[in-house]
Motif scaffolding. Structure first.
Motif, PDB file in Angstrom:
ATOM      1  N   MET A   1       0.855  -1.191   0.000  1.00 24.99           N
ATOM      2  CA  MET A   1       0.000   0.000   0.000  1.00 24.99           C
ATOM      3  C   MET A   1       0.897   1.249   0.000  1.00 24.99           C
ATOM      4  SD  MET A   1      -3.261   0.827   2.433  1.00 24.99           S
ATOM      5  CE  MET A   1      -2.336   0.779   3.960  1.00 24.99           C
ATOM      6  N   PRO A   2       0.603   2.236  -0.833  1.00 22.56           N
ATOM      7  CA  PRO A   2       1.436   3.445  -0.905  1.00 22.56           C
ATOM      8  C   PRO A   2       1.583   4.111   0.446  1.00 22.56           C
ATOM      9  CG  PRO A   2      -0.127   3.385  -2.722  1.00 22.56           C
ATOM     10  CD  PRO A   2      -0.496   2.263  -1.797  1.00 22.56           C
ATOM     11  N   PRO A   3       2.803   4.540   0.815  1.00 23.47           N
ATOM     12  CA  PRO A   3       3.035   5.113   2.148  1.00 23.47           C
ATOM     13  C   PRO A   3       2.450   6.505   2.334  1.00 23.47           C
ATOM     14  CG  PRO A   3       5.020   5.245   0.806  1.00 23.47           C
ATOM     15  CD  PRO A   3       4.041   4.422   0.027  1.00 23.47           C
ATOM     16  N   HIS A   4       2.078   7.181   1.248  1.00 22.03           N
ATOM     17  CA  HIS A   4       1.638   8.561   1.360  1.00 22.03           C
ATOM     18  C   HIS A   4       0.138   8.694   1.638  1.00 22.03           C
ATOM     19  CE1 HIS A   4       0.985   7.376  -2.858  1.00 22.03           C
ATOM     20  NE2 HIS A   4      -0.050   8.197  -2.812  1.00 22.03           N
ATOM     21  N   LEU A   5      -0.566   7.581   1.780  1.00 16.80           N
ATOM     22  CA  LEU A   5      -2.003   7.650   2.001  1.00 16.80           C
ATOM     23  C   LEU A   5      -2.317   8.242   3.374  1.00 16.80           C
ATOM     24  CD1 LEU A   5      -3.230   4.191   0.643  1.00 16.80           C
ATOM     25  CD2 LEU A   5      -3.256   6.396  -0.530  1.00 16.80           C
ATOM     26  N   SER A   6      -3.425   8.996   3.428  1.00  9.44           N
ATOM     27  CA  SER A   6      -3.867   9.553   4.706  1.00  9.44           C
ATOM     28  C   SER A   6      -4.492   8.445   5.548  1.00  9.44           C
ATOM     29  CB  SER A   6      -4.904  10.648   4.466  1.00  9.44           C
ATOM     30  OG  SER A   6      -6.093  10.093   3.936  1.00  9.44           O
ATOM     31  N   ALA A   7      -4.748   8.740   6.808  1.00  6.46           N
ATOM     32  CA  ALA A   7      -5.361   7.760   7.700  1.00  6.46           C
ATOM     33  C   ALA A   7      -6.734   7.337   7.177  1.00  6.46           C
ATOM     34  CB  ALA A   7      -5.492   8.354   9.104  1.00  6.46           C
ATOM     35  N   GLU A   8      -7.508   8.302   6.676  1.00  2.47           N
ATOM     36  CA  GLU A   8      -8.831   7.979   6.146  1.00  2.47           C
ATOM     37  C   GLU A   8      -8.725   7.093   4.912  1.00  2.47           C
ATOM     38  OE1 GLU A   8     -12.742   7.529   5.994  1.00  2.47           O
ATOM     39  OE2 GLU A   8     -11.651   8.560   7.593  1.00  2.47           O
ATOM     40  N   GLU A   9      -7.756   7.381   4.058  1.00  3.71           N
ATOM     41  CA  GLU A   9      -7.555   6.562   2.856  1.00  3.71           C
ATOM     42  C   GLU A   9      -7.126   5.147   3.234  1.00  3.71           C
ATOM     43  OE1 GLU A   9      -6.215   9.861  -0.493  1.00  3.71           O
ATOM     44  OE2 GLU A   9      -4.734   9.181   0.998  1.00  3.71           O
ATOM     45  N   ARG A  10      -6.331   5.025   4.273  1.00  2.00           N
ATOM     46  CA  ARG A  10      -5.906   3.695   4.723  1.00  2.00           C
ATOM     47  C   ARG A  10      -7.089   2.912   5.293  1.00  2.00           C
ATOM     48  NH1 ARG A  10      -0.300   3.048   5.194  1.00  2.00           N
ATOM     49  NH2 ARG A  10       0.860   4.942   4.687  1.00  2.00           N
ATOM     50  N   ARG A  11      -7.975   3.602   5.992  1.00  2.36           N
ATOM     51  CA  ARG A  11      -9.177   2.925   6.503  1.00  2.36           C
ATOM     52  C   ARG A  11     -10.061   2.470   5.351  1.00  2.36           C
ATOM     53  NH1 ARG A  11      -8.558   6.763  10.809  1.00  2.36           N
ATOM     54  NH2 ARG A  11      -9.723   8.359   9.671  1.00  2.36           N
ATOM     55  N   THR A  12     -10.181   3.329   4.342  1.00  2.00           N
ATOM     56  CA  THR A  12     -10.981   2.972   3.170  1.00  2.00           C
ATOM     57  C   THR A  12     -10.385   1.767   2.449  1.00  2.00           C
ATOM     58  OG1 THR A  12     -11.716   5.254   2.862  1.00  2.00           O
ATOM     59  CG2 THR A  12     -11.871   3.791   0.952  1.00  2.00           C
ATOM     60  N   LYS A  13      -9.069   1.751   2.309  1.00  2.00           N
ATOM     61  CA  LYS A  13      -8.390   0.627   1.670  1.00  2.00           C
ATOM     62  C   LYS A  13      -8.615  -0.666   2.456  1.00  2.00           C
ATOM     63  CE  LYS A  13      -6.354   2.306  -2.024  1.00  2.00           C
ATOM     64  NZ  LYS A  13      -6.660   1.773  -3.376  1.00  2.00           N
ATOM     65  N   THR A  14      -8.643  -0.556   3.753  1.00  2.00           N
ATOM     66  CA  THR A  14      -8.880  -1.731   4.591  1.00  2.00           C
ATOM     67  C   THR A  14     -10.272  -2.289   4.342  1.00  2.00           C
ATOM     68  OG1 THR A  14      -7.412  -0.828   6.302  1.00  2.00           O
ATOM     69  CG2 THR A  14      -8.897  -2.617   6.948  1.00  2.00           C
ATOM     70  N   VAL A  15     -11.263  -1.407   4.280  1.00  2.00           N
ATOM     71  CA  VAL A  15     -12.635  -1.830   3.999  1.00  2.00           C
ATOM     72  C   VAL A  15     -12.717  -2.476   2.626  1.00  2.00           C
ATOM     73  CG1 VAL A  15     -14.965  -0.994   3.510  1.00  2.00           C
ATOM     74  CG2 VAL A  15     -13.747  -0.184   5.548  1.00  2.00           C
ATOM     75  N   GLU A  16     -12.085  -1.873   1.639  1.00  2.00           N
ATOM     76  CA  GLU A  16     -12.090  -2.439   0.289  1.00  2.00           C
ATOM     77  C   GLU A  16     -11.470  -3.838   0.288  1.00  2.00           C
ATOM     78  OE1 GLU A  16      -9.962   0.394  -2.025  1.00  2.00           O
ATOM     79  OE2 GLU A  16     -11.642   1.795  -2.191  1.00  2.00           O
ATOM     80  N   THR A  17     -10.418  -4.007   1.066  1.00  2.35           N
ATOM     81  CA  THR A  17      -9.758  -5.307   1.145  1.00  2.35           C
ATOM     82  C   THR A  17     -10.672  -6.361   1.761  1.00  2.35           C
ATOM     83  OG1 THR A  17      -7.581  -4.287   1.312  1.00  2.35           O
ATOM     84  CG2 THR A  17      -7.787  -6.548   2.116  1.00  2.35           C
ATOM     85  N   VAL A  18     -11.371  -5.993   2.831  1.00  6.84           N
ATOM     86  CA  VAL A  18     -12.307  -6.924   3.472  1.00  6.84           C
ATOM     87  C   VAL A  18     -13.373  -7.375   2.477  1.00  6.84           C
ATOM     88  CG1 VAL A  18     -14.122  -7.139   5.223  1.00  6.84           C
ATOM     89  CG2 VAL A  18     -11.943  -6.078   5.809  1.00  6.84           C
ATOM     90  N   LEU A  19     -13.923  -6.434   1.719  1.00  9.59           N
ATOM     91  CA  LEU A  19     -14.965  -6.778   0.760  1.00  9.59           C
ATOM     92  C   LEU A  19     -14.406  -7.638  -0.376  1.00  9.59           C
ATOM     93  CD1 LEU A  19     -16.903  -3.388   0.615  1.00  9.59           C
ATOM     94  CD2 LEU A  19     -17.571  -5.501   1.774  1.00  9.59           C
TER      95      LEU A  19
END
Length: 204
Positions: A1-19
């Protein structure tokens, strides 16, 4: 995962991964280790944004709830009549499930949990909010004479949601969510005829 993502973007990526993972296998078997591996991060990094696995599941269900309700609201806004609004809601929901195959798997898995969980509470609230929207449209259709005067909006709303759940279950058993596209028009036509709205145009 790109290191420059914001905390909100990282949470969104986590949700996308779960789905994504839910669409590939049994959601109850998804571990935080599997989520972290798929995202190419450590579990420690994952838990910097979520205090627990339950919080991740809750965030995923909240995304499902808000996105689905937004979809059906947007689809129905420009409909010329309440019955056409119901039609738009129905087909937008079908399209949403086909687009996100992990959603129904996650929903069914969470609703099978024995105890109350934050994610299950979100799912329950989603069903209530959804049913309220459908029954509201049915009340409008009833007042305009688009459906029978003896229509029970609350009961008809339950049946509306049940139709979609049935289509989802049948398509999952068949191993092909896209079969919903072929079966949905006929199912909706029978439903609307039962409400006395046989003349409503149903073409997608």
């Amino acid at each position: 995962m790109p290191p420059h993502l914001s905390a909100e973007e990282r949470r969104t990526k986590t949700v996308e991964t779960v789905l994504t993972l839910a669409g590939q296998g049994n959601p109850s078997e998804i571990t935080t280790a599997a989520i972290a591996e798929h995202m190419n991060v450590t579990q420690g990094a994952l838990f910097r944004h979520f205090p627990s696995k339950a919080a991740i599941w809750q965030a995923a269900m909240e995304w499902v709830a808000e996105t689905l309700l937004d979809r059906i609201d947007t689809a129905s806004q420009t409909a010329a009549t309440p019955v056409l609004a119901l039609r738009a809601m129905f087909f937008s929901h079908v399209a949403f499930v086909i687009e996100h195959p992990g959603v129904p798997r996650l929903m069914f898995a969470e609703l099978q949990q024995a105890g109350q969980t934050p994610a299950r509470h979100v799912a329950h609230t989603l069903m209530q909010r959804y049913a309220h929207r459908v029954s509201g449209r049915l009340e409008q259709a009833k007042s305009r004479g688009e459906v029978g005067s003896d229509t029970d909006p609350k009961a008809a709303a339950i049946l509306f949601i049940g139709m979609i759940q049935g289509l989802v279950m049948q398509s999952m058993l068949a191993g092909n969510l896209r079969s919903m596209e072929a079966n949905a028009p006929g199912v909706l036509a029978i439903y609307l005829r039962g409400l006395g709205a046989a003349s409503a145009p149903l073409e997608q």
